[in-house]
Design a protein around this motif. Structure first.
Motif, PDB file in Angstrom:
ATOM      1  N   LEU A 107      -1.942  -3.379   3.765  1.00 37.35           N
ATOM      2  CA  LEU A 107      -0.492  -3.305   3.580  1.00 37.35           C
ATOM      3  C   LEU A 107       0.246  -4.235   4.537  1.00 37.35           C
ATOM      4  CD1 LEU A 107       0.022   0.554   3.219  1.00 37.35           C
ATOM      5  CD2 LEU A 107       0.615  -1.155   1.484  1.00 37.35           C
ATOM      6  N   LYS A 108       1.396  -4.706   4.073  1.00 35.13           N
ATOM      7  CA  LYS A 108       2.315  -5.407   4.956  1.00 35.13           C
ATOM      8  C   LYS A 108       2.936  -4.405   5.938  1.00 35.13           C
ATOM      9  CE  LYS A 108       3.852  -8.645   1.332  1.00 35.13           C
ATOM     10  NZ  LYS A 108       5.030  -9.071   0.514  1.00 35.13           N
ATOM     11  N   PRO A 109       3.512  -4.874   7.036  1.00 34.80           N
ATOM     12  CA  PRO A 109       4.263  -3.957   7.904  1.00 34.80           C
ATOM     13  C   PRO A 109       5.338  -3.227   7.096  1.00 34.80           C
ATOM     14  CG  PRO A 109       3.941  -6.058   9.000  1.00 34.80           C
ATOM     15  CD  PRO A 109       3.457  -6.245   7.584  1.00 34.80           C
ATOM     16  N   LYS A 110       5.472  -1.944   7.328  1.00 34.29           N
ATOM     17  CA  LYS A 110       6.384  -1.059   6.604  1.00 34.29           C
ATOM     18  C   LYS A 110       5.997  -0.880   5.134  1.00 34.29           C
ATOM     19  CE  LYS A 110      10.343  -1.765   9.648  1.00 34.29           C
ATOM     20  NZ  LYS A 110      11.786  -2.061   9.734  1.00 34.29           N
ATOM     21  N   GLY A 111       4.753  -1.272   4.810  1.00 34.58           N
ATOM     22  CA  GLY A 111       4.251  -1.028   3.459  1.00 34.58           C
ATOM     23  C   GLY A 111       4.015   0.450   3.229  1.00 34.58           C
ATOM     24  N   GLU A 112       3.968   0.835   1.972  1.00 33.64           N
ATOM     25  CA  GLU A 112       3.898   2.254   1.603  1.00 33.64           C
ATOM     26  C   GLU A 112       2.594   2.570   0.881  1.00 33.64           C
ATOM     27  OE1 GLU A 112       8.703   2.888   0.834  1.00 33.64           O
ATOM     28  OE2 GLU A 112       7.348   2.452  -0.850  1.00 33.64           O
ATOM     29  N   ILE A 113       2.054   3.736   1.171  1.00 32.91           N
ATOM     30  CA  ILE A 113       0.892   4.236   0.451  1.00 32.91           C
ATOM     31  C   ILE A 113       1.314   5.457  -0.356  1.00 32.91           C
ATOM     32  CG2 ILE A 113       0.131   5.697   2.396  1.00 32.91           C
ATOM     33  CD1 ILE A 113      -2.760   5.184   1.476  1.00 32.91           C
ATOM     34  N   TYR A 114       0.791   5.555  -1.584  1.00 35.86           N
ATOM     35  CA  TYR A 114       1.068   6.686  -2.460  1.00 35.86           C
ATOM     36  C   TYR A 114      -0.264   7.324  -2.842  1.00 35.86           C
ATOM     37  CZ  TYR A 114       5.798   4.833  -3.075  1.00 35.86           C
ATOM     38  OH  TYR A 114       7.078   4.384  -2.871  1.00 35.86           O
TER      39      TYR A 114
END
Length: 367
Positions: free
Chosen positions: A294-301
């Motif tokens: 993930l990129k910085p501040k990326g989100e996982i669901y």
């Protein structure tokens, strides 16, 4: 009292219990009778579930629903079309009427409920249960007589392997998973993007046959998805993308997520009905890969049942798992939260109402 089912035809067991009730009847109170009625109703449901299964499978095998969908028929006409004695045709449709699958008036007609779930030619057909009906039929015809041996031993249901090892096994396995996807994709899409985001990239880990990704990119024009799945599933995914006309927005990434690195640089990563199959150590390894991708501040669901193992799908999968080498590790939100925090995720939240099979979404951010 020992129940010897080899002598049921002699009615010994029946006679013994008749004598039991005759002897006890003068002692029964109204409370006893009401309790018996309530308990008997539960027992009837259990027994009728067994009977209903075979009625349904027989009706499907005989094409009864399709025949009646073409045109309503009276009993002699239906008997002739099905090539069965009229008495048996009546008994069959009588019981199907009790299941609310047909109505019996001057003509015998299929109900809207039957059209929705059991008649593929119907305009209202929803294929949610259809793959399960097919696999249940195969399972019962082949393994019904030895089901108790499957419970006691390691006899395997040959038609389903998990995880699939080749394209044939993937083609057998994927329809079961895809049946739920339209409902889950509708739920997920409500929480996936905000209107301010542009050209969002997402990695769908173990993304099935590509149906989930195709629905999501159709709903979100600024979303682009890479699907990471086993090489044996890639040709199936490409067929799905072609059918949905989503090839310009979805890329197939062949890999074994247990062994291979994830591609990098995503805004979002999705695990939909994937992590529940693995123990904590494997889940942590996959979450670490996701964090790094993930990129910085990326989100996982994470889309899973949140500690609510109920619903027909859950029950069916549990039943079929008797003949499949698979494991399920149900986790509460707090357990998921702990695993995510262990791998560096924060701002962990739960999005769930349990409205479809107890599914919920857990969202977390890479900070």
């Amino acid at each position: 009292m020992k129940q010897n089912f080899d002598i049921v035809e002699k009615f010994d067991l029946w006679n013994e219990y008749c004598e039991y009730w005759i002897d006890r009847s003068p002692l029964l109170s109204q409370k006893d009778i009401q309790s018996f009625k309530d308990e008997r109703a539960k027992a009837d449901v259990i027994l009728n579930g067994f009977i209903s299964t075979y009625l349904l499978l027989s009706a499907v095998e005989m094409n009864l629903f399709d025949v009646l969908h073409e045109t309503p028929l009276d009993l002699p006409e239906l008997s002739e079309r099905l090539n069965v004695p009229e008495t048996n045709a009546y008994r069959l449709v009588y019981m199907l009427e009790k299941m609310q699958l047909v109505t019996i008036k001057e003509k015998i007609e299929v109900t809207d409920f039957a059209k929705k779930f059991f008649i593929p030619a119907s305009n209202s057909f929803e294929p949610y249960l259809w793959p399960r009906i097919g696999f249940t039929r195969l399972f019962l015809k082949k393994y019904g007589p030895i089901f108790s041996e499957m419970v006691k031993t390691n006899v395997q249901f040959d038609e389903i392997h998990w995880p699939p090892k080749n394209e044939i096994e993937s083609r057998n396995f994927e329809p079961i998973m895809t049946a739920e996807v339209p409902y889950l994709a509708s739920f997920l899409s409500q929480h996936l993007l905000s209107n301010s985001q542009k050209d969002v990239t997402m990695l769908d880990v173990g993304g099935g046959d590509g149906t989930m990704a195709s629905i999501l990119v159709k709903k979100h024009l600024d979303l682009y998805i890479d699907i990471l799945n086993l090489p044996s599933a890639c040709s199936i995914i490409e067929e799905t993308l072609s059918r949905w006309n989503t090839m310009s927005k979805i890329t197939v990434f062949p890999a074994n997520f247990l062994q291979d690195k994830f591609p990098q640089g995503y805004d979002k990563i999705l695990f939909s009905r994937v992590l529940v199959d693995w123990e904590d150590a494997v889940v942590c390894m996959l979450l670490k890969k996701a964090f790094n991708a993930l990129k910085p501040k990326g989100e996982i669901y994470i889309l899973e049942r949140i500690n609510k193992p109920d619903g027909i799908s859950r029950s069916w999968l549990t039943f079929m798992a008797m003949g499949v080498e698979a494991h399920v590790f149900a986790r509460s939100f707090d357990e998921w939260k702990k695993l995510l925090e262990t791998e560096g995720f924060s701002n962990i939240s739960k999005i769930t109402d349990g409205s479809f099979e107890g599914y919920g979404i857990i969202k977390a951010i890479k900070c």
